[in-house]
Write a protein that holds these residues in place. Structure first.
Motif, PDB file in Angstrom:
ATOM      1  N   ALA A 116       0.818  -1.216   0.000  1.00  0.00           N
ATOM      2  CA  ALA A 116       0.000   0.000   0.000  1.00  0.00           C
ATOM      3  C   ALA A 116       0.846   1.258   0.000  1.00  0.00           C
ATOM      4  CB  ALA A 116      -0.923   0.007   1.221  1.00  0.00           C
ATOM      5  N   THR A 117       2.083   1.179   0.506  1.00  0.00           N
ATOM      6  CA  THR A 117       2.870   2.391   0.733  1.00  0.00           C
ATOM      7  C   THR A 117       4.158   2.477  -0.081  1.00  0.00           C
ATOM      8  OG1 THR A 117       3.838   1.285   2.666  1.00  0.00           O
ATOM      9  CG2 THR A 117       1.993   2.784   3.067  1.00  0.00           C
ATOM     10  N   ARG A 120       3.832   4.693  -3.145  1.00  0.00           N
ATOM     11  CA  ARG A 120       2.408   5.050  -3.025  1.00  0.00           C
ATOM     12  C   ARG A 120       1.476   3.968  -3.574  1.00  0.00           C
ATOM     13  NH1 ARG A 120       4.240  10.150  -5.049  1.00  0.00           N
ATOM     14  NH2 ARG A 120       4.831  11.493  -3.318  1.00  0.00           N
TER      15      ARG A 120
ATOM     16  N   PHE B 113       0.777  11.753   5.218  1.00  0.00           N
ATOM     17  CA  PHE B 113       1.030  10.308   5.295  1.00  0.00           C
ATOM     18  C   PHE B 113       0.604   9.767   6.663  1.00  0.00           C
ATOM     19  CE2 PHE B 113       3.993   6.545   5.710  1.00  0.00           C
ATOM     20  CZ  PHE B 113       3.321   5.751   4.802  1.00  0.00           C
ATOM     21  N   LYS B 142      -0.888  13.571  -3.029  1.00  0.00           N
ATOM     22  CA  LYS B 142       0.342  12.800  -2.830  1.00  0.00           C
ATOM     23  C   LYS B 142       0.880  13.081  -1.432  1.00  0.00           C
ATOM     24  CE  LYS B 142       2.333  12.170  -7.442  1.00  0.00           C
ATOM     25  NZ  LYS B 142       3.560  12.371  -8.239  1.00  0.00           N
ATOM     26  N   THR B 143       1.108  12.020  -0.680  1.00  0.00           N
ATOM     27  CA  THR B 143       1.718  12.182   0.635  1.00  0.00           C
ATOM     28  C   THR B 143       2.888  11.208   0.704  1.00  0.00           C
ATOM     29  OG1 THR B 143       0.529  10.416   1.792  1.00  0.00           O
ATOM     30  CG2 THR B 143      -0.592  12.540   1.611  1.00  0.00           C
ATOM     31  N   ASN B 152      10.489  10.617  -1.434  1.00  0.00           N
ATOM     32  CA  ASN B 152       9.060  10.314  -1.607  1.00  0.00           C
ATOM     33  C   ASN B 152       8.783   8.864  -1.990  1.00  0.00           C
ATOM     34  OD1 ASN B 152       8.480  13.046  -1.210  1.00  0.00           O
ATOM     35  ND2 ASN B 152       8.814  13.480  -3.373  1.00  0.00           N
ATOM     36  N   GLY B 155       4.796   6.201   0.679  1.00  0.00           N
ATOM     37  CA  GLY B 155       3.694   7.140   0.802  1.00  0.00           C
ATOM     38  C   GLY B 155       2.368   6.550   0.391  1.00  0.00           C
ATOM     39  N   ALA B 156       1.398   7.450   0.218  1.00  0.00           N
ATOM     40  CA  ALA B 156       0.058   7.019  -0.172  1.00  0.00           C
ATOM     41  C   ALA B 156      -0.605   8.150  -0.943  1.00  0.00           C
ATOM     42  CB  ALA B 156      -0.766   6.677   1.060  1.00  0.00           C
ATOM     43  N   PHE B 157      -1.543   7.801  -1.807  1.00  0.00           N
ATOM     44  CA  PHE B 157      -2.417   8.812  -2.382  1.00  0.00           C
ATOM     45  C   PHE B 157      -3.538   9.019  -1.374  1.00  0.00           C
ATOM     46  CE2 PHE B 157      -0.418   7.117  -6.222  1.00  0.00           C
ATOM     47  CZ  PHE B 157      -0.099   8.288  -6.885  1.00  0.00           C
TER      48      PHE B 157
END
Lengths: 362, 362
Positions: A116-117, A120, B113, B142-143, B152, B155-157
């Motif tokens: 998941a991370t 992203r 995040f 975006k995180t 970066n 992370g995750a959306f």
């Protein structure tokens, strides 16, 4: 092989169930439009037992990494996640990566959160090898890790591309692992209907004997029930809460017992506590109470709690994600298939329920 | 105050833009059905400058924590994330939490995040206080954080509930921060159309002078452009890639220079490198080449690169998320508003482009 569809909005996916279905994994990947650079996170024990089968995933035409991880509750943390990130980076995996989780709930949660991370989000396939993971954690997209004392507090909702359940893996599970899966199956029996409840009540010994017909029926029914619930409520804002029956108590007990009690076993004790609470606050008659306790008590020989610090369990329960600032919210039973959500209870009631639920298994 | 709607499927959100709009934050939260338990992640510097305004978020009727974080690129890591988790847990924040990011891009990425992963996701409000964060990182979901050398990569959306841009914050920004925002605005000028390109080309000095009319126009145009792009392609599978113009080069330069060059400044050098590459492979005429270089060169006085290790930059570029196993993919310019995506280039061309792009600013 049977196929069950989980109808999550925007990202529906298949659960494939069958004995020796693992040998079809490569073919199932090929059928789908997903990246062929595979990064497999494999339970160390599963690797030892099924080394030959797992190494068949390596072919000349693609990147395949086998990353082994010990699957204890202690390794379900950000340190394991960081080890996965490091290996992915070291071997230059890009966004076109599919992470495959091969193992029990810990492996699925850790590999799922990494998927998941990392960058992203990359693709994810769940291959649960325990009965517990097959009927519970591999379905529904919950991923995550523990943080200090708090279970599953860090994570993401992240749906797999598909789930593949090979029931042949269950043959090498120790009895306590079968019991752990059974704990969740008992929960589904409470949640689904009288028919499943009666069927399970009669066949609990067949579960321990790994009767293939019984296992396949119970696994399919459980997955179908859970699949329908999570499809309606992916992010646990309503209906999905019913899946927490026995879990608020159960998590507290599991942590207080330092994970010496397996998850499903703790859930059984948790459901027992819920049943005591349901009776205490007048939700169920004495007759129903006896009926519910009698299914739970069939597992009595397999569960041992020597001593427990009830106040400590209470404190751990207060930290549960489902609560608002220390107030404890529970799922309680009114009847098979009829649950009450978000019931709040005072400390005295909680301690009463815990004491009696635990006493059953002493 | 102006409002721009970002039409992301399933979770559209407002961007509110206005001088002194920060004083309306509480009112904007009240208007929306989001949790009133606030956890504010605030850039330490911003806290010092705007202590009074920020402390007004604390009221008797709700939980409000002010968590201060130094906003350097070095603090954009999993250690900061874990500090936030610890504090959230310590103060018993539950799922009914709204995390507010008050600061520049680092704060927005880190707080975002944390919001995406604490209890599998809590609410998020972005309050960008730098020109760069306002036109770029606060929009689009975006995180993430860096992991070792790679920017970066984790992370995750995760979309915010809303974004609030108070242009009054820009008044206390150092010149190099204005330049950094300008870098992204120049990028939007290349992406949008001739009209915006010409307007910016004429008004670059007004940006440095913080002319309120010019700032508001450029910020709004940039946000509107980016909002439309991310609404069409939330997870960067296609169109969104155009936003990476200058960024693959830029990231490499930024990391190699150990972040002594600000992000937007690195992007300007990155766009210059792209322009050199575009000419080298015959995508643009000499006339267009001169036109593009002339807008970039207006920032020359503000950017200083003493020396650079081109091979090291190349290696860092190979690790970029957007690449498949080491192959470098770039966005190149054909004309204003006309971009080429996923252009691959060999090492020799990349080094040529870097060398010339960097030389412009020596």
């Amino acid at each position: 092989m049977a196929k069950i569809k989980v109808q999550i909005e925007n990202s529906p996916y298949d659960v494939i169930i069958g004995k020796h279905s693992f040998s079809k994994l490569t073919a199932e990947i090929k059928k789908r439009n997903i990246p062929k650079n595979l990064f497999c996170v494999v339970d160390e024990k599963v690797y030892k037992l099924y080394r030959k089968e797992i190494l068949q995933l390596k072919t000349k035409n693609r990147e395949t990494t086998i990353f082994r991880l010990p699957a204890s509750e202690q390794s379900k943390d950000l340190t394991s996640i960081q080890k996965i990130y490091s290996r992915l980076l070291k071997e230059k995996y890009g966004r076109d990566t599919t992470i495959i989780a091969i193992g029990g709930g810990v492996i699925g949660d850790v590999a799922g959160f990494a998927a998941a991370t990392y960058m992203r989000g990359v693709q994810l396939i769940q291959v649960p090898t325990t009965l517990l993971a097959a009927v519970d954690s591999s379905i529904g997209g919950k991923t995550g890790v523990n943080f200090f004392d708090t279970k599953n507090i860090i994570g993401a909702f992240y749906q797999p591309n598909f789930v593949l359940v090979d029931t042949a893996f269950f043959n090498t599970l120790p009895k306590e692992e079968i019991l752990s899966g059974l704990g969740e199956i008992i929960k589904y029996a409470f949640l689904t209907n009288e028919k499943l409840f009666a069927y399970l009540n009669k066949n609990i010994n067949e579960v321990f004997a790994l009767n293939p017909y019984v296992i396949r029926k119970l696994v399919s029914e459980s997955i179908m029930f859970k699949g329908n619930v999570v499809a309606e409520d992916e992010k646990e804002s309503g209906l999905r809460k019913i899946l927490n029956l026995g879990h608020t108590f159960g998590h507290g007990i599991e942590v207080e017992q330092d994970y010496k009690l397996k998850h499903g076993a703790a859930v059984i004790v948790g459901i027992a506590s819920s049943v005591f609470l349901s009776r205490r606050i007048g939700l169920i008659t004495e007759e129903l109470f006896q009926k519910y306790i009698s299914i739970l008590i069939q597992t009595k020989d397999w569960i041992k709690i020597e001593s427990a610090n009830l106040n400590k369990i209470y404190k751990i329960m207060q930290r549960d994600k489902k609560n608002r600032l220390g107030e404890i919210r529970l799922v309680l039973i009114k009847d098979v298939g009829k649950l009450l959500l978000d019931v709040t209870a005072g400390k005295r009631e909680i301690l009463f329920a815990l004491e009696n639920g635990i006493k059953l298994f002493r």
